[in-house]
Design a protein around this motif. Sequence first.
Motif, PDB file in Angstrom:
ATOM      1  N   ARG A 178       0.839  -1.198   0.000  1.00 13.74           N
ATOM      2  CA  ARG A 178       0.000   0.000   0.000  1.00 13.74           C
ATOM      3  C   ARG A 178       0.875   1.249   0.000  1.00 13.74           C
ATOM      4  N   LEU A 179       1.970   1.227   0.768  1.00 15.20           N
ATOM      5  CA  LEU A 179       2.921   2.340   0.773  1.00 15.20           C
ATOM      6  C   LEU A 179       3.515   2.549  -0.615  1.00 15.20           C
ATOM      7  N   LEU A 180       3.921   1.482  -1.271  1.00 17.31           N
ATOM      8  CA  LEU A 180       4.517   1.585  -2.600  1.00 17.31           C
ATOM      9  C   LEU A 180       3.517   2.109  -3.627  1.00 17.31           C
ATOM     10  N   VAL A 181       2.283   1.640  -3.544  1.00 18.70           N
ATOM     11  CA  VAL A 181       1.255   2.118  -4.482  1.00 18.70           C
ATOM     12  C   VAL A 181       1.006   3.610  -4.273  1.00 18.70           C
ATOM     13  N   ARG A 182       1.026   4.040  -3.029  1.00 16.55           N
ATOM     14  CA  ARG A 182       0.842   5.466  -2.741  1.00 16.55           C
ATOM     15  C   ARG A 182       1.982   6.292  -3.361  1.00 16.55           C
ATOM     16  N   ILE A 183       3.206   5.812  -3.243  1.00 16.06           N
ATOM     17  CA  ILE A 183       4.351   6.513  -3.834  1.00 16.06           C
ATOM     18  C   ILE A 183       4.241   6.544  -5.350  1.00 16.06           C
ATOM     19  N   ILE A 184       3.805   5.429  -5.936  1.00 17.17           N
ATOM     20  CA  ILE A 184       3.622   5.384  -7.394  1.00 17.17           C
ATOM     21  C   ILE A 184       2.584   6.404  -7.832  1.00 17.17           C
ATOM     22  N   ASP A 185       1.488   6.480  -7.105  1.00 15.99           N
ATOM     23  CA  ASP A 185       0.443   7.444  -7.459  1.00 15.99           C
ATOM     24  C   ASP A 185       0.926   8.882  -7.325  1.00 15.99           C
ATOM     25  N   GLU A 186       1.721   9.150  -6.277  1.00 21.58           N
ATOM     26  CA  GLU A 186       2.169  10.522  -6.033  1.00 21.58           C
ATOM     27  C   GLU A 186       3.285  10.943  -6.986  1.00 21.58           C
ATOM     28  N   ARG A 187       4.222  10.065  -7.279  1.00 17.24           N
ATOM     29  CA  ARG A 187       5.414  10.448  -8.038  1.00 17.24           C
ATOM     30  C   ARG A 187       5.368  10.022  -9.499  1.00 17.24           C
ATOM     31  N   ARG A 188       4.511   9.100  -9.824  1.00 16.12           N
ATOM     32  CA  ARG A 188       4.321   8.661 -11.205  1.00 16.12           C
ATOM     33  C   ARG A 188       5.663   8.322 -11.874  1.00 16.12           C
ATOM     34  N   PRO A 189       6.401   7.382 -11.334  1.00 12.78           N
ATOM     35  CA  PRO A 189       7.718   7.046 -11.889  1.00 12.78           C
ATOM     36  C   PRO A 189       7.592   6.349 -13.252  1.00 12.78           C
ATOM     37  N   ASP A 190       8.524   6.652 -14.122  1.00  7.25           N
ATOM     38  CA  ASP A 190       8.555   5.969 -15.422  1.00  7.25           C
ATOM     39  C   ASP A 190       9.140   4.566 -15.294  1.00  7.25           C
ATOM     40  N   LEU A 191       9.995   4.390 -14.307  1.00 11.65           N
ATOM     41  CA  LEU A 191      10.634   3.085 -14.144  1.00 11.65           C
ATOM     42  C   LEU A 191      10.708   2.735 -12.655  1.00 11.65           C
ATOM     43  N   VAL A 192      10.210   1.540 -12.335  1.00  8.81           N
ATOM     44  CA  VAL A 192      10.290   0.994 -10.976  1.00  8.81           C
ATOM     45  C   VAL A 192      11.174  -0.243 -11.022  1.00  8.81           C
ATOM     46  N   VAL A 193      12.106  -0.359 -10.089  1.00  9.72           N
ATOM     47  CA  VAL A 193      12.968  -1.538  -9.998  1.00  9.72           C
ATOM     48  C   VAL A 193      12.723  -2.216  -8.659  1.00  9.72           C
ATOM     49  N   GLU A 194      12.508  -3.515  -8.724  1.00  8.79           N
ATOM     50  CA  GLU A 194      12.316  -4.285  -7.498  1.00  8.79           C
ATOM     51  C   GLU A 194      13.411  -5.331  -7.386  1.00  8.79           C
ATOM     52  N   CYS A 195      14.085  -5.352  -6.258  1.00  9.06           N
ATOM     53  CA  CYS A 195      15.090  -6.379  -5.973  1.00  9.06           C
ATOM     54  C   CYS A 195      14.364  -7.569  -5.358  1.00  9.06           C
ATOM     55  N   GLY A 196      14.109  -8.569  -6.174  1.00  5.74           N
ATOM     56  CA  GLY A 196      13.332  -9.721  -5.760  1.00  5.74           C
ATOM     57  C   GLY A 196      12.121  -9.875  -6.666  1.00  5.74           C
ATOM     58  N   SER A 197      11.582 -11.077  -6.714  1.00  2.00           N
ATOM     59  CA  SER A 197      10.414 -11.317  -7.570  1.00  2.00           C
ATOM     60  C   SER A 197       9.386 -12.129  -6.803  1.00  2.00           C
ATOM     61  N   GLY A 198       8.151 -12.120  -7.355  1.00  2.00           N
ATOM     62  CA  GLY A 198       7.087 -12.881  -6.715  1.00  2.00           C
ATOM     63  C   GLY A 198       5.760 -12.152  -6.759  1.00  2.00           C
ATOM     64  N   SER A 199       4.963 -12.327  -5.699  1.00  2.00           N
ATOM     65  CA  SER A 199       3.610 -11.775  -5.655  1.00  2.00           C
ATOM     66  C   SER A 199       3.592 -10.263  -5.829  1.00  2.00           C
ATOM     67  N   SER A 200       4.562  -9.570  -5.223  1.00  2.00           N
ATOM     68  CA  SER A 200       4.563  -8.107  -5.283  1.00  2.00           C
ATOM     69  C   SER A 200       4.705  -7.585  -6.702  1.00  2.00           C
TER      70      SER A 200
END
Length: 340
Positions: free
Chosen positions: A161-183
């Motif tokens: 929920r925190l990450l989605v809020r940041i995405i909505d506020e900052r509208r990043p063109d590229l997100v990088v996640e260290c790790g894979s899976g459900s998220s």
Amino acid sequence: MLRFLRSRLLLYVVGAGALGALVFAALAALGLLDAGTAVGLAATGVVGAAVAAVAVMVRRLARRVNLLSRELEARTGETVRAVEEHQARTGASFEEVTAGLARLRDETLPKLSRDVVRTVNTQGRNDYEQQVAWTELRDYLQPGPFMPPLRGWAASPDVLRLLVRIIDERRPDLVVECGSGSSNVWLGYALRRLGSGRLVALEHEERFAELSRELVTAHGLDDIVDIRHAPLTDWVPEDGTAEDAAQPWYDLKAVADLKEIGLVFVDGPPEATAPQARYPAVPALLPHCATDAVIVLDDTVRRAERDLSDRWLAAYPELSCRPETVEKGARVFTRNADVF
């Protein structure tokens, strides 16, 4: 013992009687005594011998009884002392046990009860908050009907929920996640709702990378989410200090083409990979980040994550940090363009 004494008494009486009879028979034969007198005297001798034998046996028996009595008294005394010592030891042990039980009642049990109540309350609040966060995520993102599970090895709903809020506020063109899976799936839906941006996820295990790709494909997010197999290789910092030399991290070839990263979610590699396994994320990815990039470090309830985040702040003055109260703990780092 009594049988032995009877045998000895009989032997004395028979012997005395036989000897008396021979003496008185000899006297009668010599004409010194008449036959009747000789018989009477012989009988009297036998009786006297028997009485004497009885007296001797009684005396010996008395000595034997006295000896046995003293031995019994000595053994009885030893037994009594042993019993008293055992009672003393048992009494001391009982007192110790009683004192221990009293301490348990007065000190340990109340503390244990408080700890149990605190743990249950904390877990209850966490469970409730995760349910609320999960419900809010579903209502907000409108994802597919069969979403992958969260918590456990996967990220918790509150940090997503925190990450989605940041995405909505900052509208990043590229997100990088260290790790894979459900998220990856949940963040993919967040970017789809935004209408722009893409997610690159790094996974060191090839099998897990393939499973994550299948999961992404099942939700029709292939155009948004890119799962990259990045095996762990030796990472050496630019300054080449011995402290960080040859620490395993994702192969840097997997991020070589990335530019203007707006959001980094550090949720890997696993803790068991190396001491402070996630430290290389900032040194490796910051050169590829936008000037206002945000970095979210998960699992800061662990000491290793808190220590490595302190190292980030010491090594990179352009980063500022704020903690987030989520189930597994998180720290949010913001890059300040005015510092560099």
